[in-house]
Design a protein around this motif. Sequence first.
Motif, short mmCIF file in Angstrom:
data_model
loop_
_atom_site.label_atom_id
_atom_site.label_comp_id
_atom_site.label_asym_id
_atom_site.label_seq_id
_atom_site.Cartn_x
_atom_site.Cartn_y
_atom_site.Cartn_z
N GLN A 87 15.94 -6.19 -17.80
CA GLN A 87 15.44 -7.21 -16.51
C GLN A 87 14.28 -7.86 -17.19
O GLN A 87 13.86 -8.94 -16.59
CB GLN A 87 15.35 -6.37 -15.35
CG GLN A 87 16.78 -5.90 -14.96
CD GLN A 87 16.85 -5.45 -13.64
OE1 GLN A 87 17.71 -5.42 -12.83
NE2 GLN A 87 15.96 -4.41 -13.33
N ASP A 88 13.43 -7.13 -17.62
CA ASP A 88 12.00 -7.67 -18.05
C ASP A 88 12.33 -8.82 -19.05
O ASP A 88 11.70 -9.87 -18.87
CB ASP A 88 11.15 -6.57 -18.63
CG ASP A 88 10.68 -5.65 -17.59
OD1 ASP A 88 10.77 -5.91 -16.61
OD2 ASP A 88 10.16 -4.51 -18.05
N THR A 89 13.01 -8.73 -20.05
CA THR A 89 13.26 -9.43 -21.16
C THR A 89 13.71 -10.91 -20.61
O THR A 89 13.37 -12.04 -20.66
CB THR A 89 14.14 -9.06 -22.21
OG1 THR A 89 13.26 -7.93 -22.84
CG2 THR A 89 14.54 -9.84 -23.31
N VAL A 90 15.02 -10.59 -19.63
CA VAL A 90 15.71 -11.88 -19.29
C VAL A 90 14.72 -12.47 -18.28
O VAL A 90 14.69 -13.81 -18.18
CB VAL A 90 16.93 -11.33 -18.44
CG1 VAL A 90 17.51 -12.57 -17.74
CG2 VAL A 90 17.95 -10.87 -19.42
N SER A 91 13.79 -11.91 -17.51
CA SER A 91 13.11 -12.53 -16.49
C SER A 91 12.05 -13.43 -17.15
O SER A 91 11.97 -14.72 -16.76
CB SER A 91 12.28 -11.42 -15.65
OG SER A 91 13.30 -10.75 -14.67
N LEU A 92 11.27 -12.91 -18.17
CA LEU A 92 10.54 -13.69 -18.84
C LEU A 92 11.09 -14.93 -19.54
O LEU A 92 10.28 -15.96 -19.68
CB LEU A 92 9.78 -12.73 -19.89
CG LEU A 92 8.80 -11.71 -18.98
CD1 LEU A 92 8.29 -10.78 -20.27
CD2 LEU A 92 7.33 -12.46 -18.61
N ARG A 93 12.31 -14.71 -20.15
CA ARG A 93 13.04 -15.64 -21.05
C ARG A 93 13.30 -17.03 -19.94
O ARG A 93 13.06 -17.94 -19.91
CB ARG A 93 14.27 -15.14 -21.52
CG ARG A 93 13.91 -14.15 -22.70
CD ARG A 93 13.56 -14.96 -23.93
NE ARG A 93 13.38 -14.09 -25.36
CZ ARG A 93 13.53 -14.49 -26.44
NH1 ARG A 93 13.57 -15.94 -26.83
NH2 ARG A 93 13.31 -13.70 -27.39
N VAL A 94 13.70 -16.61 -18.76
CA VAL A 94 14.39 -17.49 -17.78
C VAL A 94 12.87 -18.34 -17.40
O VAL A 94 13.05 -19.50 -17.45
CB VAL A 94 14.62 -16.88 -16.69
CG1 VAL A 94 15.41 -17.76 -15.50
CG2 VAL A 94 16.33 -16.33 -16.96
N ALA A 95 11.92 -17.45 -16.96
CA ALA A 95 10.81 -18.05 -16.34
C ALA A 95 10.18 -19.12 -17.37
O ALA A 95 9.52 -20.22 -17.19
CB ALA A 95 9.67 -17.15 -16.07
N SER A 96 10.29 -18.78 -18.91
CA SER A 96 9.76 -19.54 -19.97
C SER A 96 10.14 -20.77 -20.03
O SER A 96 9.77 -21.98 -20.56
CB SER A 96 9.43 -18.77 -21.11
OG SER A 96 8.60 -17.66 -21.04
N ALA A 97 11.58 -20.70 -19.78
CA ALA A 97 12.50 -21.79 -20.00
C ALA A 97 12.11 -22.85 -18.80
O ALA A 97 12.52 -23.97 -18.94
CB ALA A 97 13.92 -21.61 -19.89
N LEU A 98 11.80 -22.31 -17.58
CA LEU A 98 11.69 -23.16 -16.25
C LEU A 98 10.18 -23.59 -16.37
O LEU A 98 9.80 -24.67 -15.85
CB LEU A 98 11.60 -22.45 -15.26
CG LEU A 98 13.31 -21.92 -14.98
CD1 LEU A 98 13.38 -21.12 -13.76
CD2 LEU A 98 14.22 -23.08 -14.68
N ARG A 99 9.16 -23.09 -17.02
CA ARG A 99 7.98 -23.20 -16.96
C ARG A 99 7.06 -23.43 -18.25
O ARG A 99 7.49 -22.70 -19.13
CB ARG A 99 7.20 -22.30 -15.96
CG ARG A 99 7.54 -22.33 -14.57
CD ARG A 99 6.77 -23.21 -13.85
NE ARG A 99 5.25 -23.04 -13.95
CZ ARG A 99 4.63 -22.26 -13.00
NH1 ARG A 99 5.24 -21.67 -12.17
NH2 ARG A 99 3.52 -22.16 -13.06
N THR A 100 6.20 -24.30 -18.63
CA THR A 100 5.57 -24.49 -19.84
C THR A 100 4.61 -23.37 -20.09
O THR A 100 4.06 -22.93 -21.01
CB THR A 100 5.07 -25.74 -20.10
OG1 THR A 100 4.19 -26.02 -18.91
CG2 THR A 100 5.90 -27.05 -20.15
N HIS A 101 3.99 -22.96 -18.99
CA HIS A 101 2.81 -22.10 -19.09
C HIS A 101 3.08 -20.97 -17.79
O HIS A 101 3.47 -21.28 -16.57
CB HIS A 101 1.52 -22.70 -18.79
CG HIS A 101 0.38 -21.71 -18.68
ND1 HIS A 101 -0.20 -21.10 -19.68
CD2 HIS A 101 -0.46 -21.53 -17.72
CE1 HIS A 101 -1.06 -20.15 -19.44
NE2 HIS A 101 -1.27 -20.36 -18.05
N LEU A 102 2.62 -19.82 -18.09
CA LEU A 102 2.73 -18.58 -17.11
C LEU A 102 1.51 -17.89 -17.15
O LEU A 102 0.88 -17.78 -18.00
CB LEU A 102 3.93 -17.66 -17.66
CG LEU A 102 5.44 -18.09 -17.43
CD1 LEU A 102 6.43 -17.17 -18.07
CD2 LEU A 102 5.77 -18.29 -16.07
N SER A 103 1.12 -17.91 -15.95
CA SER A 103 -0.26 -17.09 -15.72
C SER A 103 -0.01 -15.56 -15.81
O SER A 103 0.99 -15.00 -15.89
CB SER A 103 -0.87 -17.55 -14.27
OG SER A 103 0.06 -16.93 -13.33
#
Length: 296
Positions: free
Chosen positions: A174-190
Amino acid sequence: TTTSLIYEEEVELPETHPALPPARTSLGLRAVVMCFVVVLCLVGWLGWQQTRRGDGATAALPLRSLAVLPFSSLDAASREPHLEIGVADTLITRLSNLGELTVRPTSAVRAYAESQTDTLAAGRALKVDAVLEGSLQRQEDRLRVTVRLLRVRDGQPLWAYQCDAACTDIFQTQDTVSLRVASALRTHLSAAEQQSLTKRGTQNAEAYQLRLKGQYFFDQRNAESFRKAIDAYEQALARDPNYALAHHGLAQSQMWLRQVSGQPSGDYRAHLQKAAALDPTLPEVHALLGLLGPGA
């Protein structure tokens, strides 16, 4: 080996001849060659960036709304319905913390858990820009997860990812998938967004899966399913007494069982207050406390 170098020499012409114009053809050819080299370098750099990312996404996707559908099991004989909706629920909760992205709640997508509805039809019904669909497959001690993001407007696949070697347990998955999806949707994550995307209510995998079972039974909304939910939540708390979400789940199951059966079902107020003390940030806990009133 002899290397021949050709130099251009300036020749003094007789005064009777006019000066010749510069060699425009040579300069033009050089310019074309230089442009071609620059284009090749740019294409190569973009390809390297895509390979380095490793998830098929080259830039953030301009999406404003998203629906995460319940996952499906590739092996029908060993289905785990609580995981199918549970993994989706976790992704929904985490991705909802991303700014400027509206994620449909679990209550809106739960109807598609046992449905054969087409993914794009579900997206149109939910009125979202994109739909995230996924599949689960048990492989001994690993959980293989495949996810795909589709644009609802035209069915265009926007992004896909398969988590295999990196997903050694349900938490890592879940950690890996969450971060991968978020990175595809956003150029930068705080830093705060990255932390919220990997927030865990417990470090005990058994307690976590038992809570998912409890939520699965609770959602069936009948007296027998509420009893099964209570049993699952109590088992989860036996493995992790400080699991706030399990205290909340137990409290709401006890409340509903009392409503439908008219019989005492446990001290749900105590479990609700325990959940609030363990994690004051849980909105569902405060919503239930508000429903019970000041005496909770």
